[in-house]
Structures are given as structure tokens and as C-alpha cells.
Write a protein that holds these residues in place. Structure first.
Motif, short mmCIF file in Angstrom:
data_model
loop_
_atom_site.label_atom_id
_atom_site.label_comp_id
_atom_site.label_asym_id
_atom_site.label_seq_id
_atom_site.Cartn_x
_atom_site.Cartn_y
_atom_site.Cartn_z
N ARG A 105 0.93 -1.15 -0.09
CA ARG A 105 -0.10 0.15 -0.09
C ARG A 105 0.66 1.02 -0.34
O ARG A 105 1.79 1.28 1.07
CB ARG A 105 -1.20 0.25 1.21
N PHE A 106 0.73 2.67 -1.31
CA PHE A 106 0.84 3.65 -0.94
C PHE A 106 -0.03 5.00 -0.73
O PHE A 106 -0.60 4.62 -1.12
CB PHE A 106 1.62 3.94 -2.63
N PRO A 107 0.03 4.74 1.00
CA PRO A 107 -0.76 5.68 1.10
C PRO A 107 -1.06 7.05 0.43
O PRO A 107 -0.04 8.08 -0.32
CB PRO A 107 -0.13 5.96 2.82
N ILE A 108 -2.35 7.41 0.69
CA ILE A 108 -2.07 9.14 0.28
C ILE A 108 -2.51 9.74 1.16
O ILE A 108 -3.90 9.87 1.35
CB ILE A 108 -3.40 9.15 -1.26
N ASN A 109 -1.46 10.26 1.08
CA ASN A 109 -2.65 12.12 2.32
C ASN A 109 -2.80 13.18 2.04
O ASN A 109 -1.89 13.46 1.45
CB ASN A 109 -1.15 11.95 3.85
N LYS A 110 -2.96 14.19 2.32
CA LYS A 110 -3.06 15.42 1.91
C LYS A 110 -2.95 15.48 0.62
O LYS A 110 -2.20 16.78 -0.03
CB LYS A 110 -2.53 16.31 2.61
N GLY A 111 -3.77 14.27 -0.04
CA GLY A 111 -4.05 15.02 -1.88
C GLY A 111 -2.60 14.09 -2.03
O GLY A 111 -2.16 14.00 -3.26
N ILE A 112 -1.25 14.09 -1.74
CA ILE A 112 0.09 13.72 -1.99
C ILE A 112 0.48 12.36 -1.77
O ILE A 112 0.49 12.05 -1.07
CB ILE A 112 1.11 13.83 -1.70
N PRO A 113 0.22 11.18 -2.87
CA PRO A 113 0.16 9.83 -2.73
C PRO A 113 2.26 9.69 -2.30
O PRO A 113 3.27 10.34 -3.33
CB PRO A 113 0.13 9.28 -4.20
N ASN A 114 2.44 8.66 -1.30
CA ASN A 114 3.98 8.49 -1.18
C ASN A 114 4.69 6.88 -1.95
O ASN A 114 3.70 5.64 -1.25
CB ASN A 114 4.47 8.40 0.15
N MET A 115 5.41 7.60 -2.97
CA MET A 115 5.71 6.30 -3.51
C MET A 115 6.62 5.88 -3.58
O MET A 115 7.98 5.11 -3.98
CB MET A 115 5.47 6.71 -4.85
N LEU A 116 7.78 6.13 -1.35
CA LEU A 116 8.43 6.39 -1.78
C LEU A 116 8.29 4.06 -1.27
O LEU A 116 7.96 4.30 -0.77
CB LEU A 116 9.51 6.28 -0.47
#
Lengths: 122, 205
Positions: A105-116
Motif C-alpha cells: 500500500r502506498f498511502p495518500i495523505n493530503k492529496g499526496i501519494p507516498n511512492m517511496l
């Protein structure tokens, strides 16, 4: 994150053969009006993976898109309006993108996906 | 929009409050950023109505400039979440909608040539050698029309060779040479402000 961006991203976790499309999970999203640009939509159509867009739109409750689409539909103003809305006017604020192969899972917070990726995933 | 007006708007953006030296976080000044995008639009039509990606966007200057010049969809990519928060605020203050993605450019998963144009002010590779070339390599894979990038003038021949031979660019052209003023941001900077000569490149993938 707009659904257009979702349509461009894939999972790059080590060992994954086909990381596209990422499954979208959305708990909150917002809609913002964008100027309608038919030329842009016509030029984007061939780059868009329709099933991925259709699936993502369903996830955020937008069910007006046809399940399949071909270039002849670009003649229709009605179709273009729906395509425009799905592609550019829906912003996923909170949720996740999920790798179709590994379930990562790549979380999306405040509209920004975290693909790290973690070190062992590169 | 006129060049001066664009430069003025970019001059009001918030920049790194606590820059990270390992990421070579130097703000792209309004002078350079406005010229880069203005040339891309007025000379080549690579911005208005296009999908523009900003690699290593930091506080979002180049992406925001693209949006101000009429890009249809802008996506900023950066490895630093704090920078993206600033970019998000900067865009919101100008009532622009740009998408932001937290990622490492070199391990980014993207579907084919999704962008028309990539704009970037990559790390120059003074802290970690070759990082600017990694950015360029990925940019040339995802752009269908053009890549605009800044590189130190001292590396000109290396950049040209790598782009044409290793990354299969169709053309690599220096549009102009600019002065990149590096303010005294970090402790190891001895002088108050230093000018670095940088080339503004346009690559055709």
C-alpha cells in the motif's frame, strides 16, 4: 491527486512484473471545477488506460463513464464532458494506491501519494 | 502573461525554510524559473495545454510557473515531504491545482511517455555524483515532446554526450547560459553569495 495522475503511476516494487494499474482506495475526495478543453481531451485519450480510469472513477462514486470507450466517442460533447470530469476534476485527498501484484500500500495523505520504497523493495 | 509578471509571481513563493544539504536543495530563483518556462512556451509551445512534470520540484517553482503559463495538468515529484507541503501551499495561494507525488525519481514507476514536457532543476551532483544524469535519463523516458533542464556549464560536453548517446535523445541544445546565484544557505558556504554558470538545455526525446 487527480485520476489522470493515477492513470500514469505504476508500482515499481522489486520483482513486480506488471504494477499497473494501482488499485485505488479513497476515503475522502473533493471535486473542483476546471476549464473544459476538448482538444486536450482528444489528444489525451490515446494515452489513457480506460479500464483503469473507469475503475478509479467508480471508486470515488462517479459512475457516469461507459465501461469501455473508443476514439469515435470523442465526437460526442456529452462523452467529453464526462471524460473531462473524471480525468481532471476529482481530487483524491486521503486513501491509498495498492500494488496489484504484491498488495503493497502506498498511502495518500493530503492529496499526496507516498511512492517511496523501502531499501529492500528497490 | 508577460515575463516580468511571471517573475514577480514566482518571487513571492515560499522557499525551503530548512534546506537539506544531502538533497542539494537550492531554490530555483524567479529569474531563472521564469525564463526557462517563458522560453519553453513562447519559442516551442511546450507548456500551454500540455501535461508537464516537474522533477525534483522542491517548493514547486517550475511546476507553478508551468501552471501559470497554461499547462493543463502539472505533476511535481520530490523525495522530500516537507518541500511538497510548501509546494502545496504555494500552489494553493495562487489558486492553482497541481498534483504532487512523494517519490525517488530513480525508482519511480510510470506508465510510458505520460508527460508532454518535463521541466527540472535537478541536483547538480556535487554531493552525490551522477544524480543529475539519473534525473535526465528518467525525464527522457517519460517526456514525449521535450525536457528542459539546468546543468552546470562546466559539464556541457558530458551532458550532451550522455543525452545523445546513452539516453537516445534526438537533440540536445543549450538555449542560453544563466547565472545561478547560490545564496549562503549552508554552513560550509564561506562566501555570502556565489554565482554558478548554468546551461538551460532543451532535449528532444
Amino acid at each position: 491527486m487527480r485520476l489522470l495522475t493515477h492513470n500514469m503511476l505504476s508500482s515499481n516494487v522489486k520483482g513486480v512484473v506488471n504494477g499497473f494499474p494501482l488499485r485505488l482506495e479513497a476515503s475522502t475526495w473533493v471535486e473542483k471545477e476546471v476549464d473544459f478543453n476538448a482538444d486536450f481531451l482528444r489528444s489525451m485519450f490515446s494515452k489513457i488506460d480506460w479500464p483503469a480510469l473507469f475503475g478509479a472513477a467508480q471508486t470515488v462514486g462517479y459512475v457516469a463513464l461507459p465501461e469501455s470507450a473508443d476514439a469515435s466517442m470523442l465526437e460526442s460533447e456529452d462523452f467529453l464532458k464526462k471524460f473531462h470530469h473524471a480525468l481532471l476534476e476529482i481530487h483524491v485527498e486521503e486513501g491509498a494506491l495498492v500494488c496489484p501484484e504484491t498488495g503493497r500500500r502506498f498511502p495518500i495523505n493530503k492529496g499526496i501519494p507516498n511512492m517511496l520504497l523501502n531499501e529492500d523493495e528497490v | 502573461m508577460k515575463l516580468k509578471q511571471l517573475e514577480g509571481l514566482l518571487g513571492n513563493l515560499d522557499q525551503f525554510s530548512d534546506p537539506k544539504v544531502e538533497l542539494e536543495q537550492y531554490p530555483t530563483g524567479p529569474h531563472i524559473a521564469s525564463r526557462l518556462l517563458y522560453m519553453a512556451e513562447s519559442m516551442f509551445g511546450d507548456v500551454s495545454g500540455k501535461v508537464v512534470a516537474d522533477f525534483g520540484c522542491g517548493c514547486g517553482t517550475l511546476g507553478i510557473a508551468s501552471s501559470l503559463l497554461g499547462a493543463e495538468h502539472v505533476i511535481g515529484f520530490d523525495i522530500d515531504s516537507h518541500s511538497l507541503e510548501i509546494a502545496s501551499i504555494n500552489a494553493a495561494e495562487l489558486e492553482l491545482d497541481i498534483d504532487l507525488i512523494l517519490c525517488d525519481i530513480k525508482s519511480l514507476g510510470l506508465k510510458g511517455k505520460f508527460a508532454d514536457t518535463v521541466v527540472m532543476n535537478p541536483p547538480f551532483g556535487t554531493r552525490r555524483k551522477g544524480v543529475d544524469m539519473e534525473f535526465l535519463s528518467v525525464a527522457l523516458k517519460v517526456a514525449s515532446r521535450a525536457v528542459y533542464s539546468l546543468h552546470k556549464t562546466t559539464t556541457r560536453e558530458h551532458v550532451r554526450r550522455a543525452a545523445l548517446r546513452d539516453y537516445n535523445a534526438k537533440s540536445a541544445e543549450v538555449l542560453c547560459e544563466l547565472r545561478f546565484d547560490v545564496p549562503q544557505l549552508y554552513k560550509f558556504h564561506k562566501k555570502k553569495e556565489v554565482d554558478i554558470a548554468v546551461d538551460l538545455w532543451r532535449f528532444v526525446p
